[in-house]
Design a protein around this motif. Structure first.
Motif, short mmCIF file in Angstrom:
data_model
loop_
_atom_site.label_atom_id
_atom_site.label_comp_id
_atom_site.label_asym_id
_atom_site.label_seq_id
_atom_site.Cartn_x
_atom_site.Cartn_y
_atom_site.Cartn_z
N ASP A 118 0.49 -1.34 -0.20
CA ASP A 118 0.01 -0.31 -0.23
C ASP A 118 0.79 1.20 0.29
O ASP A 118 1.65 1.71 0.69
CB ASP A 118 -0.83 -0.22 0.95
CG ASP A 118 -1.81 1.22 1.33
OD1 ASP A 118 -1.52 1.37 0.07
OD2 ASP A 118 -3.35 0.98 1.93
N ILE A 119 0.90 1.96 -0.85
CA ILE A 119 2.23 3.16 -1.51
C ILE A 119 1.68 4.06 -2.06
O ILE A 119 0.28 4.26 -2.65
CB ILE A 119 3.16 2.22 -2.55
CG1 ILE A 119 3.11 0.90 -2.69
CG2 ILE A 119 3.56 3.69 -3.19
CD1 ILE A 119 3.63 1.20 -4.35
N ARG A 120 1.73 5.21 -0.89
CA ARG A 120 1.20 6.92 -0.84
C ARG A 120 2.57 7.50 -1.18
O ARG A 120 3.81 7.14 -0.29
CB ARG A 120 0.90 6.85 0.40
CG ARG A 120 -0.14 6.03 0.16
CD ARG A 120 -0.93 5.72 2.41
NE ARG A 120 -1.74 4.61 2.67
CZ ARG A 120 -3.64 4.94 2.40
NH1 ARG A 120 -3.99 6.72 2.33
NH2 ARG A 120 -4.06 4.28 2.77
N PHE A 121 1.42 8.76 -1.55
CA PHE A 121 3.12 9.75 -2.38
C PHE A 121 2.14 10.51 -2.49
O PHE A 121 1.46 11.24 -1.96
CB PHE A 121 3.91 9.69 -2.53
CG PHE A 121 3.53 8.99 -4.06
CD1 PHE A 121 3.72 9.89 -5.51
CD2 PHE A 121 3.13 7.64 -4.19
CE1 PHE A 121 3.06 9.50 -6.18
CE2 PHE A 121 3.20 6.88 -5.65
CZ PHE A 121 2.67 7.85 -6.32
N THR A 122 2.42 11.79 -2.80
CA THR A 122 2.54 13.27 -3.09
C THR A 122 3.05 13.57 -4.35
O THR A 122 4.07 13.33 -4.53
CB THR A 122 2.27 14.55 -1.90
OG1 THR A 122 3.50 14.61 -1.73
CG2 THR A 122 1.68 14.16 -0.43
N VAL A 123 2.41 14.49 -5.57
CA VAL A 123 2.82 15.06 -6.28
C VAL A 123 2.60 16.31 -6.69
O VAL A 123 1.30 16.94 -5.73
CB VAL A 123 2.57 14.15 -7.38
CG1 VAL A 123 2.75 14.72 -8.72
CG2 VAL A 123 2.59 13.22 -7.41
N ASN A 124 3.99 17.32 -6.34
CA ASN A 124 3.71 18.81 -6.31
C ASN A 124 3.09 19.53 -7.79
O ASN A 124 4.34 19.61 -8.96
CB ASN A 124 4.42 19.31 -5.67
CG ASN A 124 4.60 20.71 -5.27
OD1 ASN A 124 3.15 20.97 -5.44
ND2 ASN A 124 5.27 21.66 -5.44
N ILE A 125 1.90 19.15 -8.35
CA ILE A 125 1.84 19.79 -9.73
C ILE A 125 1.70 21.18 -9.62
O ILE A 125 1.20 21.78 -9.05
CB ILE A 125 0.24 19.25 -9.81
CG1 ILE A 125 -0.01 17.92 -9.57
CG2 ILE A 125 -0.05 19.85 -10.98
CD1 ILE A 125 0.95 17.02 -10.48
N PRO A 126 2.40 21.25 -11.16
CA PRO A 126 2.86 22.91 -10.75
C PRO A 126 2.46 24.42 -11.46
O PRO A 126 1.62 25.53 -11.25
CB PRO A 126 4.40 23.68 -11.81
CG PRO A 126 4.15 21.85 -12.48
CD PRO A 126 3.27 20.59 -11.28
N GLY A 127 1.01 23.47 -12.15
CA GLY A 127 -0.30 23.83 -13.18
C GLY A 127 -0.71 23.22 -12.82
O GLY A 127 -1.49 22.23 -13.47
#
Length: 319
Positions: free
Chosen positions: A215-224
């Protein structure tokens, strides 16, 4: 006495009796009627003997036998899809090895025998000349060991993806059932880049090779605000959620299989979650890549490391 006179009129018949002449006529009529009926019967019999009998439909018994078709041979499984050739992330280049020069060792000269001459004293023998030892060869650089996919989270702060590991029973068929299980450990990884391989190779850093789940979790910082094609390749099942919304369902036991979905991502931190399980062999795979819509498949790339981050504490809890 007068003689009796002759009465020409016949005596009247008694009641209930028919006259004789009527009985005679009735006998002739009956005989003629019988003759006429016999003649008609003979005519009918003669006519029927000349008319051919009607054609009777022939009846034949037909047995319908169902011919069994031979069973079709099973279709061969489709070939495993090929993941685009992607460079492994954060892999240092292999240094070139310097050439090793052979060092020649000069032979040691033999001691010179003393020369006897007519002199007051004999000359001493010359000391042997010994060449210095050759320099040690430079150390041979060893090939770098491939980094482990999974490490302890505390020892690897640069690994942003947090994964909980579960052991499974052999009857496991869907990643959705891991909510009923308790994790056996928590590890971290830098990228989902496990290309299709034999299950015996396993996931470097894990001591399991089959019947386990992540069960893998992470965030992605979308620039726009952007729209991207996300592709999830897995063997066996995997499901991708973005902000608690299921966007790719590649669940079940199957060979390496890619599933793509076009997703609109708004600016800011987006919470990604990948649930994956590996059932039986012979293969395993898990990779997540993206590209712009309309771009060729060769443009698929891993999500850049600079955009990845660890999930908040609330999002890292199992559920």
């Amino acid at each position: 006495m007068n003689p009796p006179s002759h009465d020409p009129t016949p005596p009247a018949a008694e009641p209930g009796q028919r006259p004789q002449w009527q009985r005679g006529h009735n006998g002739y009529a009956l005989t003629i009627a019988v003759i006429i009926h016999i003649a008609l019967l003979l005519a009918v019999l003669s006519w029927r003997s000349q008319v051919p009998p009607p054609n009777k439909p022939r009846s034949s018994q037909i047995n319908i036998v169902e011919v069994k078709q031979p069973p079709k041979p099973p279709e061969p499984p489709p070939p495993a899809p090929k993941l685009p050739d992607l460079p492994p992330p954060n892999m240092p280049p292999v240094p070139e090895l310097p050439p090793i020069e052979e060092t020649k060792v000069e032979p040691v000269p033999q001691a010179v025998a003393p020369v006897v001459a007519v002199a007051p004293a004999p000359a001493p023998a010359a000391a042997p000349v010994i060449a210095p030892p050759p320099p040690a060869p430079p150390p041979v650089a060893s090939s770098p060991v491939p980094p482990k996919l999974f490490e302890e989270c505390g020892d690897s702060p640069d690994r942003k993806m947090i994964a909980e590991v579960f052991r499974l029973r052999p009857s496991f068929t869907t990643v959705k059932d891991i909510r009923r299980l308790k994790p056996i450990k928590t590890v971290c990884l830098a990228q989902l880049n496990v290309s299709p391989r034999k299950f015996t190779d396993g996931f470097p850093g894990l001591d399991v090779s089959e019947w386990f789940a992540l069960d893998i979790r992470f965030t992605v910082n979308i620039p726009g605000d952007i729209t991207m094609d996300l592709l999830l390749l897995s063997d066996d099942g995997a499901i991708l959620n973005v902000d608690d919304e299921e966007v790719i369902n590649n669940d079940g036991i199957h060979a390496p299989n890619p599933v793509m979905a076009t997703v609109k991502l708004t600016k800011g931190l987006r919470n990604f979650r990948v649930r994956y399980f590996q059932g039986p062999g012979p293969d395993l795979a898990l990779a997540l890549v993206w590209k712009k819509p309309g771009a060729p498949d060769a443009d698929y790339r891993y999500i850049p490391q600079r955009l990845l981050g660890r999930p908040p504490a609330a999002a890292s809890a199992p559920g």
